[in-house]
Design an enzyme around this catalytic site. Structure first.
Site, PDB file in Angstrom:
ATOM      1  N   ASN A  23       1.161  -1.150  -0.360  1.00 20.58           N
ATOM      2  CA  ASN A  23      -0.072  -0.061  -0.455  1.00 20.58           C
ATOM      3  C   ASN A  23       0.920   1.624  -0.086  1.00 20.58           C
ATOM      4  OD1 ASN A  23      -2.008  -2.019  -0.134  1.00 20.58           O
ATOM      5  ND2 ASN A  23      -2.912  -1.389   1.743  1.00 20.58           N
ATOM      6  N   CYS A 115     -17.224  -5.010  -3.927  1.00 20.75           N
ATOM      7  CA  CYS A 115     -15.523  -5.430  -3.293  1.00 20.75           C
ATOM      8  C   CYS A 115     -15.982  -6.608  -1.670  1.00 20.75           C
ATOM      9  CB  CYS A 115     -14.609  -4.254  -2.762  1.00 20.75           C
ATOM     10  SG  CYS A 115     -13.840  -4.073  -1.916  1.00 20.75           S
ATOM     11  N   ARG A 120     -17.955   1.034  -0.666  1.00 16.76           N
ATOM     12  CA  ARG A 120     -16.102   1.790  -1.139  1.00 16.76           C
ATOM     13  C   ARG A 120     -15.993   2.221  -2.745  1.00 16.76           C
ATOM     14  NH1 ARG A 120     -11.138  -2.712  -0.585  1.00 16.76           N
ATOM     15  NH2 ARG A 120     -10.018  -0.584  -0.100  1.00 16.76           N
ATOM     16  N   ASP A 303      -7.144  -3.603   8.125  1.00 15.20           N
ATOM     17  CA  ASP A 303      -5.979  -4.430   8.257  1.00 15.20           C
ATOM     18  C   ASP A 303      -5.987  -5.497   8.885  1.00 15.20           C
ATOM     19  OD1 ASP A 303      -7.171  -3.441   5.625  1.00 15.20           O
ATOM     20  OD2 ASP A 303      -4.722  -2.103   5.012  1.00 15.20           O
TER      21      ASP A 303
HETATM   22  N1  EPU Z   1     -15.148   5.496   1.532  1.00 17.02           N
HETATM   23  C1  EPU Z   1     -16.116   6.341   0.789  1.00 17.02           C
HETATM   24  N2  EPU Z   1     -16.254   7.263  -0.313  1.00 17.02           N
HETATM   25  C2  EPU Z   1     -14.557   7.804  -0.673  1.00 17.02           C
HETATM   26  C3  EPU Z   1     -13.754   7.297  -0.447  1.00 17.02           C
HETATM   27  C4  EPU Z   1     -13.498   5.863   0.983  1.00 17.02           C
HETATM   28  O1  EPU Z   1     -16.954   6.378   1.080  1.00 17.02           O
HETATM   29  O2  EPU Z   1     -15.062   8.511  -1.830  1.00 17.02           O
HETATM   30  C5  EPU Z   1     -15.331   5.739   2.590  1.00 17.02           C
HETATM   31  C6  EPU Z   1     -15.155   3.653   2.226  1.00 17.02           C
HETATM   32  O3  EPU Z   1     -15.964   3.189   2.114  1.00 17.02           O
HETATM   33  C7  EPU Z   1     -14.527   2.961   3.617  1.00 17.02           C
HETATM   34  C8  EPU Z   1     -13.802   4.321   3.838  1.00 17.02           C
HETATM   35  O4  EPU Z   1     -14.506   5.779   3.563  1.00 17.02           O
HETATM   36  O5  EPU Z   1     -15.817   2.594   4.437  1.00 17.02           O
HETATM   37  C9  EPU Z   1     -12.897   4.544   4.837  1.00 17.02           C
HETATM   38  O6  EPU Z   1     -11.599   3.772   2.584  1.00 17.02           O
HETATM   39  P1  EPU Z   1     -10.453   4.271   2.498  1.00 17.02           P
HETATM   40  O7  EPU Z   1     -10.776   5.489   0.935  1.00 17.02           O
HETATM   41  O8  EPU Z   1      -9.121   4.981   3.327  1.00 17.02           O
HETATM   42  O9  EPU Z   1      -9.863   3.108   2.081  1.00 17.02           O
HETATM   43  P2  EPU Z   1      -9.283   2.907   0.578  1.00 17.02           P
HETATM   44  O10 EPU Z   1      -7.941   4.261   0.050  1.00 17.02           O
HETATM   45  O11 EPU Z   1      -9.235   2.541  -0.697  1.00 17.02           O
HETATM   46  C10 EPU Z   1      -6.347   2.127   1.992  1.00 17.02           C
HETATM   47  C11 EPU Z   1      -6.019   0.493   1.594  1.00 17.02           C
HETATM   48  C12 EPU Z   1      -6.731  -0.771   2.382  1.00 17.02           C
HETATM   49  C13 EPU Z   1      -7.117  -0.368   3.575  1.00 17.02           C
HETATM   50  C14 EPU Z   1      -7.617   1.446   3.812  1.00 17.02           C
HETATM   51  C15 EPU Z   1      -8.966   1.630   4.922  1.00 17.02           C
HETATM   52  C16 EPU Z   1      -4.289   0.961  -0.111  1.00 17.02           C
HETATM   53  C17 EPU Z   1      -4.249   0.373  -1.707  1.00 17.02           C
HETATM   54  N3  EPU Z   1      -5.537   0.085   0.295  1.00 17.02           N
HETATM   55  O12 EPU Z   1      -8.326   1.458   1.137  1.00 17.02           O
HETATM   56  O13 EPU Z   1      -6.089  -1.645   2.046  1.00 17.02           O
HETATM   57  O14 EPU Z   1      -7.951  -1.206   3.506  1.00 17.02           O
HETATM   58  O15 EPU Z   1      -7.115   2.264   2.858  1.00 17.02           O
HETATM   59  O16 EPU Z   1      -7.378   1.490   6.110  1.00 17.02           O
HETATM   60  O17 EPU Z   1      -3.486   2.000   0.710  1.00 17.02           O
HETATM   61  C18 EPU Z   1      -5.651  -3.826   1.720  1.00 17.02           C
HETATM   62  O18 EPU Z   1      -4.205  -3.797   1.858  1.00 17.02           O
HETATM   63  O19 EPU Z   1      -6.357  -5.075   2.429  1.00 17.02           O
HETATM   64  C19 EPU Z   1      -6.585  -3.081   2.123  1.00 17.02           C
HETATM   65  C20 EPU Z   1      -8.370  -2.990   2.111  1.00 17.02           C
END
Ligand code: EPU
Length: 419
Positions: A23, A115, A120, A303
């Site tokens: 990540n 997902c 997400r 995670d």
């Molecule tokens: N969310 C929204 N709208 C958005 C973006 C996020 O509603 O536009 C919500 C999501 O649905 C969730 C929360 O905000 O409920 C947090 O999501 P976030 O955007 O932080 O997650 P992400 O950026 O898609 C990254 C990691 C994930 C990790 C999450 C939380 C990467 C590539 N992925 O995802 O990693 O779980 O942050 O820490 O950095 C993994 O490695 O297994 C993994 C899923």
């Protein structure tokens, strides 16, 4: 499809070297789109998600070579589309949106869709880009963004989002004027990305705090950097030592990044000792049941929720685990129940009553971290566990069966067809 066969009961003992963080590597790779030329990254793990991001960049015209280092040459970007076939296998593909818009002022990125761990959406990414002057339309399952020029703006995220913060931070580097990101994510991967962008010539202040200020510059230049160690992989091996009542020395990690995880396993009675460049973990065969709630960094990471739950299935009492980040990240519960765990789900809360033992069973991996939790449960279970659909594990754990068997686990990968 490959599967893992694990015969539980062996107490792990030895040294594990922690790999670079996927990540962290993924946003760095996307950042290479911000400046034409050769970018070099060290300590990039060999994982399926890294290959997928490489394929996406190659589709756009980049040349990627993953030898001792990962080199990405973005001199000749000719396609500004991230196609459905790649985005559907890896949501982090959406990280190319910000850089493409910043440098080329146009991008077409497939919407990621559903997902295994929740809805997400990427609405927060899109809203912020609109505030920066990007015109966004959704057509045929794609987000199409266009802007004459990106302009800096004050942006407040309604919810903390990791890739959202990364995407907008990258877009803002080449925008006109100043962007202030409020309620920004504070994960170490955000700081690592900001460090790389600064090496490329960006002006960024406050990464690692709630407020990040980015002053746009006219141009960025290729650079090089090292990917930070994977704090979730480290946490997973920490849990492996604890659940098997074993002893592991974890090397190559950053202790300050795993504080919240260490605190919880210590609360559960596991001994953790830090040296200059290692962390020793010693399980004593007895696991105390403790409550846990996932939070954005520096809180306990979502995670690691599934892996922590695996540990709690063998706790000496009741543990209440609350998932505050994703609404549906409990797919591992049913599989753990098949192994004899006692878990009651109530919305976003799992009530885990410790049992004396787990028993090996055929189980199905549903997402990356759920798969890791099943590996942990299997290491402690009586008999043999067969974990199917392990392609999820290959997305995020480098050489997991090699690392585990080197410290005494009885684990074997079986190549096969079908499920
Ligand atoms: N969310 C929204 N709208 C958005 C973006 C996020 O509603 O536009 C919500 C999501 O649905 C969730 C929360 O905000 O409920 C947090 O999501 P976030 O955007 O932080 O997650 P992400 O950026 O898609 C990254 C990691 C994930 C990790 C999450 C939380 C990467 C590539 N992925 O995802 O990693 O779980 O942050 O820490 O950095 C993994 O490695 O297994 C993994 C899923």
């Amino acid at each position: 499809m490959d599967k893992l066969l694990i015969e539980g009961g062996a107490s792990l003992r030895g040294e594990v070297r922690i790999s670079g963080a996927k990540n962290c590597a993924l946003p760095l790779m996307a950042a290479s789109l911000l400046a034409g030329g050769k970018h070099t990254f060290r300590n990039v793990p060999r994982l399926r998600d890294i290959t997928t991001m490489g394929s996406l960049l190659a589709h756009m015209g980049a040349v990627c070579e993953h030898g001792a280092m990962l080199e990405i040459d973005t001199s000749d970007i000719h396609t500004l589309t991230a196609p459905y076939e790649l985005v559907k296998t890896m949501r982090a593909s959406v990280l190319v949106l910000g850089p493409m818009l910043a440098r080329h002022r146009r991008a077409r990125v497939s919407l990621p869709g559903g997902c295994a761990i929740g809805a997400r959406p990427i609405n927060l990414h899109l809203k912020a880009l609109e505030q920066m002057g990007v015109e966004i339309v959704l057509e045929h399952g794609y987000v199409v963004g266009e802007a004459k020029r990106l302009r800096g703006a004050p942006i407040r995220f309604d919810q903390v989002t990791v890739t959202g913060t990364e995407n907008i931070m990258m877009a803002a580097c080449l925008a006109d004027g100043v962007t202030v990101l409020e309620n920004a994510a504070r994960e170490p991967e955000i700081v690592a990305l900001a460090d790389y962008l600064v090496r490329m010539g960006a002006q960024i202040e406050g990464a690692g705090t709630h407020e990040i200020t980015i002053t746009g510059v006219p141009e960025l230049y290729p650079a090089n950097c090292e990917v930070i160690p994977d704090r979730i992989e480290a946490g997973t091996y920490l849990a492996a030592a604890a659940i098997t009542g074993g002893w592991l020395r974890l090397k190559g990690l950053r202790q300050e990044h795993i504080q919240s995880i260490v605190t919880k396993v210590v609360d559960a009675g596991v001994r953790v000792e830090s040296g200059a460049d290692y962390v020793d973990v010693r399980g004593n065969g007895r696991i105390g049941s403790v409550d846990m709630e996932t939070q954005p960094y520096p809180g306990f990471p979502t995670d690691m929720q599934a892996q922590f739950m695996a540990l709690m299935t063998l706790g000496d009492g009741v543990s209440v685990i609350k998932e505050s980040i994703f609404e549906n990240r409990f797919m591992h519960v049913l599989e753990m129940e098949r192994m004899g765990a006692d878990i009651h789900l109530d919305g976003r809360t799992a009530i885990v009553r410790g049992v004396k033992k787990l028993s090996g069973a055929p189980v199905m991996a549903t997402d990356l971290r759920a798969s890791a939790s099943l590996v942990l449960a299997a290491l402690a279970a009586e008999g043999i566990t067969e974990i199917n659909r392990i392609y999820h594990l290959d997305r995020g754990y480098e050489a997991i069966e090699k690392k585990l068997s080197a410290v005494g686990a009885r684990i074997e990968r079986v190549s096969g067809r079908g499920e």
